[in-house]
Design an enzyme around this catalytic site. Structure first.
Site, PDB file in Angstrom:
ATOM      1  N   HIS A  82       0.807  -1.212   0.000  1.00 34.86           N
ATOM      2  CA  HIS A  82       0.000   0.000   0.000  1.00 34.86           C
ATOM      3  C   HIS A  82       0.845   1.268   0.000  1.00 34.86           C
ATOM      4  O   HIS A  82       0.319   2.362  -0.147  1.00 34.86           O
ATOM      5  CB  HIS A  82      -1.000  -0.042   1.161  1.00 34.86           C
ATOM      6  CG  HIS A  82      -2.169  -0.922   0.829  1.00 34.86           C
ATOM      7  ND1 HIS A  82      -3.463  -0.607   1.126  1.00 34.86           N
ATOM      8  CD2 HIS A  82      -2.234  -2.102   0.181  1.00 34.86           C
ATOM      9  CE1 HIS A  82      -4.263  -1.557   0.688  1.00 34.86           C
ATOM     10  NE2 HIS A  82      -3.535  -2.484   0.119  1.00 34.86           N
ATOM     11  N   SER A 109      -0.119  -1.162  -6.424  1.00 36.77           N
ATOM     12  CA  SER A 109       0.001  -2.424  -7.153  1.00 36.77           C
ATOM     13  C   SER A 109       0.668  -2.215  -8.496  1.00 36.77           C
ATOM     14  O   SER A 109       0.519  -1.175  -9.128  1.00 36.77           O
ATOM     15  CB  SER A 109      -1.386  -3.013  -7.396  1.00 36.77           C
ATOM     16  OG  SER A 109      -2.038  -3.256  -6.180  1.00 36.77           O
ATOM     17  N   LYS A 142     -14.566  -8.530  -7.950  1.00 35.03           N
ATOM     18  CA  LYS A 142     -13.787  -9.438  -8.797  1.00 35.03           C
ATOM     19  C   LYS A 142     -13.040 -10.480  -7.953  1.00 35.03           C
ATOM     20  O   LYS A 142     -13.035 -11.666  -8.287  1.00 35.03           O
ATOM     21  CB  LYS A 142     -12.803  -8.620  -9.635  1.00 35.03           C
ATOM     22  CG  LYS A 142     -12.195  -9.403 -10.771  1.00 35.03           C
ATOM     23  CD  LYS A 142     -11.367  -8.495 -11.678  1.00 35.03           C
ATOM     24  CE  LYS A 142     -10.697  -9.316 -12.767  1.00 35.03           C
ATOM     25  NZ  LYS A 142      -9.937  -8.503 -13.704  1.00 35.03           N
ATOM     26  N   ASP A 143     -12.443 -10.021  -6.849  1.00 32.70           N
ATOM     27  CA  ASP A 143     -11.739 -10.964  -5.966  1.00 32.70           C
ATOM     28  C   ASP A 143     -12.697 -12.014  -5.415  1.00 32.70           C
ATOM     29  O   ASP A 143     -12.366 -13.189  -5.312  1.00 32.70           O
ATOM     30  CB  ASP A 143     -11.087 -10.209  -4.794  1.00 32.70           C
ATOM     31  CG  ASP A 143      -9.738  -9.618  -5.188  1.00 32.70           C
ATOM     32  OD1 ASP A 143      -9.277  -9.904  -6.308  1.00 32.70           O
ATOM     33  OD2 ASP A 143      -9.161  -8.866  -4.379  1.00 32.70           O
ATOM     34  N   GLU A 185       5.894 -33.899   0.045  1.00 33.60           N
ATOM     35  CA  GLU A 185       4.645 -33.432  -0.543  1.00 33.60           C
ATOM     36  C   GLU A 185       4.924 -32.789  -1.903  1.00 33.60           C
ATOM     37  O   GLU A 185       6.020 -32.302  -2.156  1.00 33.60           O
ATOM     38  CB  GLU A 185       4.011 -32.392   0.388  1.00 33.60           C
ATOM     39  CG  GLU A 185       3.542 -32.980   1.693  1.00 33.60           C
ATOM     40  CD  GLU A 185       2.255 -33.740   1.541  1.00 33.60           C
ATOM     41  OE1 GLU A 185       2.324 -34.927   1.182  1.00 33.60           O
ATOM     42  OE2 GLU A 185       1.178 -33.169   1.762  1.00 33.60           O
TER      43      GLU A 185
HETATM   44  C1  HEM Z   1       0.407 -21.647   7.291  1.00 32.32           C
HETATM   45  C2  HEM Z   1      -0.614 -22.346   7.629  1.00 32.32           C
HETATM   46  C3  HEM Z   1      -0.565 -23.863   7.826  1.00 32.32           C
HETATM   47  C4  HEM Z   1      -0.070 -24.825   6.977  1.00 32.32           C
HETATM   48  C5  HEM Z   1       0.568 -24.624   5.595  1.00 32.32           C
HETATM   49  C6  HEM Z   1      -0.298 -26.114   7.625  1.00 32.32           C
HETATM   50  C7  HEM Z   1       0.048 -27.351   7.084  1.00 32.32           C
HETATM   51  C8  HEM Z   1      -0.234 -28.581   7.666  1.00 32.32           C
HETATM   52  C9  HEM Z   1       0.000 -29.860   7.043  1.00 32.32           C
HETATM   53  C10 HEM Z   1       0.598 -30.097   5.653  1.00 32.32           C
HETATM   54  C11 HEM Z   1      -0.436 -30.827   7.915  1.00 32.32           C
HETATM   55  C12 HEM Z   1      -0.460 -32.342   7.684  1.00 32.32           C
HETATM   56  C13 HEM Z   1      -1.843 -32.741   7.203  1.00 32.32           C
HETATM   57  C14 HEM Z   1      -2.015 -34.225   7.169  1.00 32.32           C
HETATM   58  O1  HEM Z   1      -1.415 -34.872   6.314  1.00 32.32           O
HETATM   59  O2  HEM Z   1      -2.744 -34.731   8.017  1.00 32.32           O
HETATM   60  C15 HEM Z   1      -0.897 -30.169   9.101  1.00 32.32           C
HETATM   61  C16 HEM Z   1      -1.391 -30.821  10.228  1.00 32.32           C
HETATM   62  C17 HEM Z   1      -1.812 -30.179  11.378  1.00 32.32           C
HETATM   63  N1  HEM Z   1      -1.918 -28.815  11.581  1.00 32.32           N
HETATM   64 FE1  HEM Z   1      -1.421 -27.377  10.226  1.00 32.32          FE
HETATM   65  N2  HEM Z   1      -0.905 -25.900   8.846  1.00 32.32           N
HETATM   66  C18 HEM Z   1      -1.082 -24.543   9.006  1.00 32.32           C
HETATM   67  C19 HEM Z   1      -1.637 -23.925  10.110  1.00 32.32           C
HETATM   68  C20 HEM Z   1      -1.989 -24.556  11.303  1.00 32.32           C
HETATM   69  C21 HEM Z   1      -2.383 -23.877  12.519  1.00 32.32           C
HETATM   70  C22 HEM Z   1      -2.475 -22.379  12.728  1.00 32.32           C
HETATM   71  C23 HEM Z   1      -2.648 -24.839  13.444  1.00 32.32           C
HETATM   72  C24 HEM Z   1      -3.103 -24.561  14.884  1.00 32.32           C
HETATM   73  C25 HEM Z   1      -2.520 -25.074  15.860  1.00 32.32           C
HETATM   74  C26 HEM Z   1      -2.424 -26.136  12.823  1.00 32.32           C
HETATM   75  C27 HEM Z   1      -2.601 -27.373  13.446  1.00 32.32           C
HETATM   76  C28 HEM Z   1      -2.382 -28.611  12.858  1.00 32.32           C
HETATM   77  C29 HEM Z   1      -2.586 -29.879  13.509  1.00 32.32           C
HETATM   78  C30 HEM Z   1      -3.109 -30.108  14.927  1.00 32.32           C
HETATM   79  C31 HEM Z   1      -2.232 -30.875  12.578  1.00 32.32           C
HETATM   80  C32 HEM Z   1      -2.254 -32.403  12.808  1.00 32.32           C
HETATM   81  C33 HEM Z   1      -3.576 -32.975  12.428  1.00 32.32           C
HETATM   82  C34 HEM Z   1      -3.564 -33.512  11.018  1.00 32.32           C
HETATM   83  O3  HEM Z   1      -2.546 -34.046  10.587  1.00 32.32           O
HETATM   84  O4  HEM Z   1      -4.606 -33.417  10.370  1.00 32.32           O
HETATM   85  N3  HEM Z   1      -2.024 -25.910  11.522  1.00 32.32           N
HETATM   86  N4  HEM Z   1      -0.776 -28.794   8.926  1.00 32.32           N
END
Ligand code: HEM
Lengths: 258, 491
Positions: free
Chosen positions: B216, B220, B244-245, B288
């Site tokens: 900002h 852009s 649009k977004d 991945e």
């Molecule tokens: C930038 C944002 C985020 C990304 C890119 C991300 C990415 C991921 C990925 C790739 C997995 C593995 C999924 C699977 O194969 O099961 C995962 C699991 C998990 N994430 Fe995140 N996450 C994000 C934000 C968060 C936040 C803010 C939390 C809050 C605590 C969180 C909590 C969890 C938990 C508890 C799991 C384990 C449960 C599971 O595997 O389904 N994540 N996350």
């Protein structure tokens, strides 16, 4: 579309298709799987309850001798079409350990719908020692834990044959066309006529058995599939309508620009 | 903030708040009337979409965390209980799991947009770098998150990737021990990864705030890549781009939902439905999909860099700096430059051959004395590939931003894109795979070569020699011309 746009679009298209091309080259020398028509295939696919119930029967009468199904509660069997009474009846045929009671003793009691299906062995070591050192994996997630799981389990169960001439096999190994490396420590578990289908008159063939147990295990690994797909239809339809409205609104907003 | 003259709001509650904390004034300034170039195409939707994905990940992640247990004996089961016993748990997890992929899709397109239209150039360098910081943090977050369900790929992926750091001289082993919290990937690793996985998304959020703040300030970029010259070039953000977004977002979410509801496991690996087992290595460990191109570059370096090779590369670097980066060579003339180039190339090739043929008896060529062993070379290459993106604004100093007016940049950049995807394919294959008898890693090395060549050689050369097409005088004129052309066609 103007030529100016064509090149980037083409580049993106090539980029998007490239990784899909020969991505299945890594099956480790095993044969391509036998593909079945499953009722649960496709966006509107559902489970076939009769097949699921026959599959449970096969699990209980055959596979349960070696494999656990430890993530499934008896109460989950509602999902394959049993009512509460039937589930209670099925559960009560099993015994589970409970406790400690008021005297501090563990005790045995008949299973209830809120119990997990008991496992055949108390732990992995016991399971291994009963199976010549090979661990029969828990089956509750098996169709998700293998690529193209339902077809894999079907193929595996129908893929036993005599080992090719000259291949060294130990006493406890069996030749399977579809198992990675071909030498599996599970004896061919199914043979025609082994499980009675007298209730619904389905053919008592190896293929039918394999199909029913694979169907059942797919349900066990993914019990919410029907709900998921049903919700999906609603969500996608809603989004389609919403997108249409937003496109209209966007066009209307932009129309007054010059 | 807040010292500027403020317009009154009609709504008394809004006015009461705004006169004490001018939050509505700021919102209106930055998102209401914010002057935005009027010629955006749909590539400009992906920033808003990425923001939506970040919020989605944080919301679903926090609810998942309420049910998740970070313990090696319970993690896998707790995730399965989320899938089976928590109300709507399967939906929550599928949103989060596929959300990571779609977050990356949005951000990759967002980055592609920036590179194609030259958004990284002056005056948006810092904006670009903040974006790259977000990208790095996202990679860390996603890698760590993938470990949490504690399946086979979680465990072995974590083992392979954390082990990479041990290649760093002197401190590597300590870094690895610190990441593990012990001497192998184990419970302390899982608990610290969970803590960091909870933390990092909020750090990302903070950097996103800075990223938008920087946006900002400069305003852009746009598909023509020319500066806004006056009010006739812009329209207020609201309602034009909010509408649009919103439309673009819904289309994106629709595709995302097709995965959530119809192929929720298609982007993942089936081995991650097998509980982690330190005693059994999967046949084929793959990260991945969004890491695959970088993974391929990591694995492309299969040779040690011995002293000969490093000396050769150093000489080549001298030539690069003198004759490619500088507009006029400062210390060397052309014949000497050519000699150094030839000597550097020959030395590097000799070093390479000496490493391939360890039975040649050449002093200082043995693998054990290579200052940069293959593993470290791979790690440097992988991190270097991201470093290229960071310094891109200084490698490409061409005054024209948009690829539309730079045919050579456009061709070489789109080739880079296709090869980057090809690298992803190579990264997905087993390390010993080959095509027509040639090991895939050879292709990997060639494509890695193009990747670095694009940044270090092609961009600086094009900055000096590409003439480019004539730019339109203003956004307004270009938009009018396009309109007339369309009307001409339809009349
Ligand atoms: C930038 C944002 C985020 C990304 C890119 C991300 C990415 C991921 C990925 C790739 C997995 C593995 C999924 C699977 O194969 O099961 C995962 C699991 C998990 N994430 Fe995140 N996450 C994000 C934000 C968060 C936040 C803010 C939390 C809050 C605590 C969180 C909590 C969890 C938990 C508890 C799991 C384990 C449960 C599971 O595997 O389904 N994540 N996350």
């Amino acid at each position: 579309m103007k030529a100016r746009h064509l090149i980037p679009v083409l580049a993106i298209a090539v980029g998007a298709i490239l990784p899909l091309a020969p991505a299945s080259a890594n099956s480790g020398g095993a044969e391509p799987l036998v593909h079945q028509d499953w009722s649960f295939d496709g966006p509107f696919g559902t489970y076939d309850k009769a097949s699921l119930q026959r599959g449970l029967k096969i699990y209980r009468e055959v596979c349960a001798g070696c494999h656990s199904l430890k993530r499934v509660y008896f109460r989950n069997l509602e999902g394959i079409g049993y009512n509460e009474e039937q589930i209670k009846a099925i559960a009560s045929q099993y015994t589970v350990q409970d406790g400690p009671n008021d005297e501090g003793e563990m005790f045995d009691r008949p299973a209830k719908p809120s119990d997990y299906i008991p496992s055949p062995f108390p732990n992995d070591n016991a399971a291994k020692s009963a199976n010549n050192g090979a661990l029969p994996p828990d089956l509750s997630l098996i169709t998700k834990a293998r690529e193209d799981g339902a077809n894999y389990v079907f193929s595996l169960l129908t893929g036993f044959e005599a080992a090719p001439h000259g291949v060294e096999m130990s006493e406890t190994q069996h030749w399977n066309k579809y198992f990675p490396g071909h030498k599996i420590s599970m004896p061919p578990p199914l043979s025609p006529g082994q499980v009675s289908y007298a209730d619904d008159g389905s053919p008592e063939t190896l293929e039918q058995y394999a199909k029913d147990i694979s169907h059942f295990l797919t349900w066990a690994a993914d019990p919410y599939m029907e709900e998921r797909k049903r919700t999906g239809v609603k969500v996608i339809l809603f989004l389609l309508v919403f997108a249409g409205i937003m496109l209209g609104l966007k066009k209307k907003t932009w129309a007054d620009l010059h | 903030m807040g010292n500027h003259p403020r317009e009154q709001f009609d709504n008394p509650v809004v006015e009461w708040v705004d006169s004490r904390l001018p939050i509505f004034t700021i919102l209106n300034k930055e998102y209401g009337v914010f002057p935005t170039p009027k010629n955006f195409n749909y590539f400009w939707n992906f920033g808003a979409i990425a923001m939506f994905m970040l919020v989605t990940m944080i919301v679903t992640g926090i609810i998942l965390a309420m049910h998740y247990t970070a313990n090696v004996n319970l993690a896998f089961d707790s995730v399965e209980r989320i899938m089976r016993d928590v109300n709507g748990g399967w939906l929550l997890r599928y949103i989060h799991m596929n959300g990571a992929s779609f977050f990356f899709i949005a951000v990759y397109i967002h980055i592609f947009r920036g590179m194609y239209y030259g958004s990284y150039k002056r005056p948006r360098e810092l904006l670009w770098i903040l974006g790259m910081v977000i990208f790095l943090l996202m990679m860390a977050t996603a890698f760590i998150g993938y470990v949490l369900p504690w399946g086979q790929m979680s465990y072995w992926g974590a083992t392979v990737i954390t082990n990479l750091f041990s290649a760093i001289p002197y401190v590597g082993e300590h870094i690895v021990t610190l990441m593990w919290g012990g001497f192998a990937v184990d419970n302390p690793t899982l608990t610290r990864f969970f803590a960091l996985h909870y933390l990092l998304p909020f750090v990302i959020f903070a950097v996103v705030f800075l990223h938008i703040w920087a946006l900002h300030v400069t305003g852009s970029n746009n598909p023509l890549g020319i500066d806004v010259k006056g009010p006739q070039d812009t329209i207020p953000f609201n309602p034009y781009y909010t509408m649009k977004d919103f439309f673009g977002l819904i289309v994106f979410v629709m595709i995302y939902c097709m995965f959530i509801f119809y192929m929720p496991d298609a982007l993942g690996h089936s081995d991650n439905y097998i509980p982690a087992n330190p005693l059994s290595t999967p046949a084929h460990i793959v990260p991945e999909w969004y890491f695959l191109p970088f993974y391929a570059m990591l694995r492309a370096i299969t040779f040690n860099m011995n002293v000969y090779m490093l000396a050769g590369l150093a000489l080549l670097a001298v030539v690069l700096v003198e004759f490619v980066w500088r507009h006029k060579p400062k210390y060397l003339n052309a014949p000497i430059g050519f000699l150094i180039f030839a000597a550097g190339g020959a030395l590097a090739l000799f070093g390479f051959l000496a490493d391939m043929n360890q039975d040649w008896e050449i002093p200082m060529s043995a693998a054990e004395v290579a200052p940069v062993p293959a593993k470290l070379g791979g790690v440097l290459t992988m991190f270097g590939s991201i470093a290229m993106l960071f310094i891109m604004p200084w490698l490409d100093t061409h005054p024209i931003r948009s690829a539309r007016f730079r045919p050579l940049y456009k061709a070489t950049f789109l080739l880079l894109f296709v090869l980057f995807v090809a690298l992803g394919y190579i990264g997905s294959q087993p390390a010993d795979a080959n095509v027509a008898g040639i090991p895939l890693s050879v292709f990997g090395l060639a494509l890695t070569g193009y990747y670095f060549g694009f940044f270090l050689v092609i961009l600086p050369l094009l900055s000096r020699f590409e003439k480019g097409r004539k730019l339109p005088l203003s956004i307004h004129e270009a938009v009018l011309a396009k309109k007339q052309q369309f009307q001409g066609v339809s009349a």
